[in-house]
Scaffold this active site. Structure first.
Site, PDB file in Angstrom:
ATOM      1  NE  ARG A   3       0.988   5.414 -25.893  1.00 61.34           N
ATOM      2  CZ  ARG A   3       1.030   4.503 -24.935  1.00 61.34           C
ATOM      3  NH1 ARG A   3       2.057   3.688 -24.847  1.00 61.34           N
ATOM      4  NH2 ARG A   3       0.070   4.404 -24.065  1.00 61.34           N
ATOM      5  CB  CYS A  39      -3.614   7.211 -28.740  1.00 58.98           C
ATOM      6  SG  CYS A  39      -1.852   6.835 -28.884  1.00 58.98           S
TER       7      CYS A  39
END
Length: 211
Positions: free
Chosen positions: A123, A47
């Site tokens: 995600r 991330c």
């Protein structure tokens, strides 16, 4: 609004939120394209690389009338600490807001959870058009980082399709030929196949060479 199954073409659910750049609401983005993306959490390896990559590409999205908006279930303080850490490592500010969805309200609205008991978001990527209609939905597994330039390519493809009433072939890149929609009736079929301006391989497979 829990457990709504959002689909392409739906109007995106409205929300108010706290972010690293202050309080925001979805309606602030009316008139702009928007990439809303969620991630598992701050201070995680993949991330972090994605936030850096989005930050590097931010101006390219802005140049196409598109803004970026991140989201995770971490606190706003955690997000601020993380973006500050990223700036120290890269000498680059994170130029877009990151939403703190600690109560999971937005995650549930947008089906960003693996299940109702999950306290982290999947995600997920949503591309919204200027009318805030959902135009693309994508989910990535935990092991693979997102390709930011593929997201940018999808944005450009959607804009090309809207602006010129065309459709987009496989592996299209900006500047490449687009395609015409299939004829709706036999009259259109004959007009198309007899018109040299249409670059047709067959009656239903016609390209537009405008560049």
């Amino acid at each position: 609004m829990d457990n709504i199954c959002l689909r392409i073409g739906d109007i995106a659910p409205r929300f108010n939120a706290t972010s690293t750049l202050g309080d925001i609401k979805l309606s602030d983005y009316l008139g702009k394209w928007l990439v809303l993306f969620s991630f598992h959490g701050a201070f995680t390896p993949i991330c972090t690389t994605e936030i850096v990559a989005f930050s590097k590409a931010n101006q390219e999205f802005n140049d196409r009338n598109c803004l970026l908006l991140g989201l995770s279930t971490d606190s706003n303080t955690t997000h601020m600490s993380w973006t500050n850490d990223i700036e120290k490592m890269t000498n680059m500010e994170v130029p877009f807001p990151i939403i703190s969805d600690s109560n999971l309200k937005i995650s549930k609205m947008y089906n960003m959870q693996a299940d109702n008991n999950d306290t982290q978001t999947l995600r997920t990527i949503f591309i919204l058009d200027p009318n805030q209609r959902i135009r693309l939905i994508s989910m990535y597994p935990t092991e693979i980082g997102r390709n930011i330039y593929e997201i940018l390519r999808c944005l450009q493809a959607l804009q090309e399709s809207d602006e010129n009433n065309t459709i987009i072939p496989a592996n299209w890149m900006p500047g490449n030929p687009t395609m015409y929609r299939a004829p709706k009736n036999y009259i259109e079929l004959k007009e198309r196949t007899n018109n040299p301006d249409y670059k047709c391989l067959d009656w239903y497979l016609c390209f537009n060479n405008r560049v």
